[in-house]
Design an enzyme around this catalytic site. Structure first.
Site, PDB file in Angstrom:
ATOM      1  N   LYS A 182       0.818  -1.210   0.000  1.00  0.00           N
ATOM      2  CA  LYS A 182       0.000   0.000   0.000  1.00  0.00           C
ATOM      3  C   LYS A 182       0.859   1.272   0.000  1.00  0.00           C
ATOM      4  O   LYS A 182       2.075   1.189  -0.047  1.00  0.00           O
ATOM      5  CB  LYS A 182      -0.961  -0.034   1.187  1.00  0.00           C
TER       6      LYS A 182
HETATM    7  C1  LIG Z   1      -9.288  -2.657  -2.061  1.00  0.00           C
HETATM    8  C2  LIG Z   1      -8.729  -3.426  -0.913  1.00  0.00           C
HETATM    9  N1  LIG Z   1      -9.439  -3.549   0.213  1.00  0.00           N
HETATM   10  C3  LIG Z   1      -8.964  -4.234   1.270  1.00  0.00           C
HETATM   11  C4  LIG Z   1      -7.749  -4.865   1.225  1.00  0.00           C
HETATM   12  C5  LIG Z   1      -7.297  -5.680   2.415  1.00  0.00           C
HETATM   13  O1  LIG Z   1      -6.202  -5.080   3.050  1.00  0.00           O
HETATM   14  P1  LIG Z   1      -5.444  -5.864   4.222  1.00  0.00           P
HETATM   15  O2  LIG Z   1      -4.437  -6.741   3.566  1.00  0.00           O
HETATM   16  O3  LIG Z   1      -4.800  -4.775   5.038  1.00  0.00           O
HETATM   17  O4  LIG Z   1      -6.449  -6.599   4.993  1.00  0.00           O
HETATM   18  C6  LIG Z   1      -6.979  -4.768   0.084  1.00  0.00           C
HETATM   19  C7  LIG Z   1      -5.676  -5.447   0.014  1.00  0.00           C
HETATM   20  O5  LIG Z   1      -5.069  -5.590  -1.013  1.00  0.00           O
HETATM   21  C8  LIG Z   1      -7.477  -4.027  -1.020  1.00  0.00           C
HETATM   22  O6  LIG Z   1      -6.782  -3.923  -2.149  1.00  0.00           O
END
Ligand SMILES: Cc1ncc(COP(=O)(O)O)c(C=O)c1O
Length: 369
Positions: A182
């Site tokens: 991210k």
């Molecule tokens: C659009 C979106 N939402 C949620 C997530 C989930 O993030 P996390 O890995 O911090 O749970 C991601 C992860 O790639 C994502 O791209």
């Protein structure tokens, strides 16, 4: 040949020193650094109540629970999102009602959202994509008209702005990810921004076993909670990363601008939205006409990998997963998301690259068309 990753974190000596200092401090689980990180995050979200968590996935689950969403409820969401959105809606016992998105911005289709509202609808969950936010004014006015909650999946767009205001600093609830792919990282981690301290308190209870203190300092559990609290080690990294976020975002923007300048001319290719003010670039996803290029996506990606360039897939359509099909969905229902799911490729974009790497990626693509 060195491999160009499609994504990788930028961990500086500042983050490493902060991590080591925390390790030596004697307090490594949730403590003072988590509080400091939450304050700094909150300041970046217009001083709205903000809590750190172990992931954006957890943030989505707690957001749904904090809104009181559960069995019998419907949540309208875009089928173009990461699987976590669908999973968490199903996990809390609600039903995801999928709608399509715009082919270029990938913003949730608000006309389809409105057409999908029933007496059981409780919330709209849009996912924001790099390069453009959907029309936030139209989204919130629709939600207000029908009395619905909004949980913005902002995992990919920390730092993006709508009319000069950062995502998270306005609206209802927003969730963020600090996974290494991210805009900034805490290794694993996430955050939730909520409208008031009462909801933030509910999130605190839900993120730590549902525990509440009694007057005599014994503990009670009246809400079924989980274990989603961030460690001080992650928060220390997060503080260092947050301080550098503007620099990271500027570098990502420079790389995206370069992609737009040098991406080979391919008829029917769909590039991300270009030049919108206040947008961030976590990914650079393109849709390519593989068939006309005499190839398949798999072969195209393999060819690039063979030349030292890794790519990603963001994202398959949620309604066409096995879970989506068990919910009654089938192909042909959401053409834009299905086209994205079938054709998208995420090209390398991260702070460990420079514009010369973008030139290399585009030159290699030019040899494959
Ligand atoms: C659009 C979106 N939402 C949620 C997530 C989930 O993030 P996390 O890995 O911090 O749970 C991601 C992860 O790639 C994502 O791209």
């Amino acid at each position: 040949m060195t491999l160009l990753n499609f994504s990788q974190p930028m961990i500086g000596e500042d983050a490493i020193a902060a991590m080591v200092e925390t390790m030596r401090s004697g307090w490594i689980a949730s403590g003072p650094r988590v509080l400091a990180f939450e304050q700094a995050l909150s300041a970046s979200f217009g001083d709205r109540p903000t809590r750190s968590l172990t992931s954006a996935t957890g943030a989505m689950e707690l957001a749904l629970l904090a809104c009181g969403i559960g069995p019998g409820d419907e949540v309208i969401t875009s089928t173009q999102s990461f699987f976590s959105t669908m999973n968490m809606i199903v996990k809390v016992g609600a039903r995801p009602i999928f709608v399509d998105c715009d082919l270029i911005t990938r913003a949730i289709d608000l006309a389809q959202v409105e057409a999908s509202i029933t007496t059981r609808t409780r919330a709209i969950v849009p996912t924001h994509f790099p390069g453009a936010l959907g029309d936030m004014d139209a989204l919130y006015s629709l939600a207000r008209r029908y009395g619905l909650r909004v949980i913005e999946d902002a995992a990919l767009v920390q730092g993006s702005e709508w009319q000069g205001r950062p995502v998270g600093s306005f609206g209802d609830i927003a969730t963020f990810s600090f996974h290494p792919n991210k805009n900034m990282t805490t290794i694993e981690g996430g955050a939730i921004v909520v409208p008031d301290e009462k909801t933030a308190r509910r999130v605190e209870i839900l993120r730590f076993h549902g525990i509440q203190r009694n007057r005599d300092d014994t503990r009670d559990v009246a809400l079924v909670g989980g274990k989603y609290n961030m460690s001080d080690v992650s928060a220390a990294i997060g503080l260092a990363q947050l301080a550098r976020l503007p620099e990271f975002l500027a570098h990502r923007r420079k790389l995206a601008d370069r992609y737009f300048e040098v991406f080979p001319k391919i008829d029917d290719a769909v590039l991300p939205p270009r030049g919108l003010a206040g947008q961030t670039w976590n990914m650079f996803c393109v849709l390519l006409p593989y068939e006309r290029m005499g190839t398949t996506r798999q072969a195209f990606r393999a060819a690039l990998l063979g030349r030292g360039i890794a790519t990603g897939l963001s994202y398959e359509a949620s309604h066409l997963t096995t879970i989506g099909k068990l919910l009654g969905y089938h192909s042909g229902q959401f053409p834009n998301a299905e086209q994205i799911g079938a054709h998208t490729v995420s090209l390398p974009l991260h702070c460990g690259m420079d514009v010369g790497d973008v030139d290399r990626v585009c030159a290699e693509i030019a040899t494959l068309i």
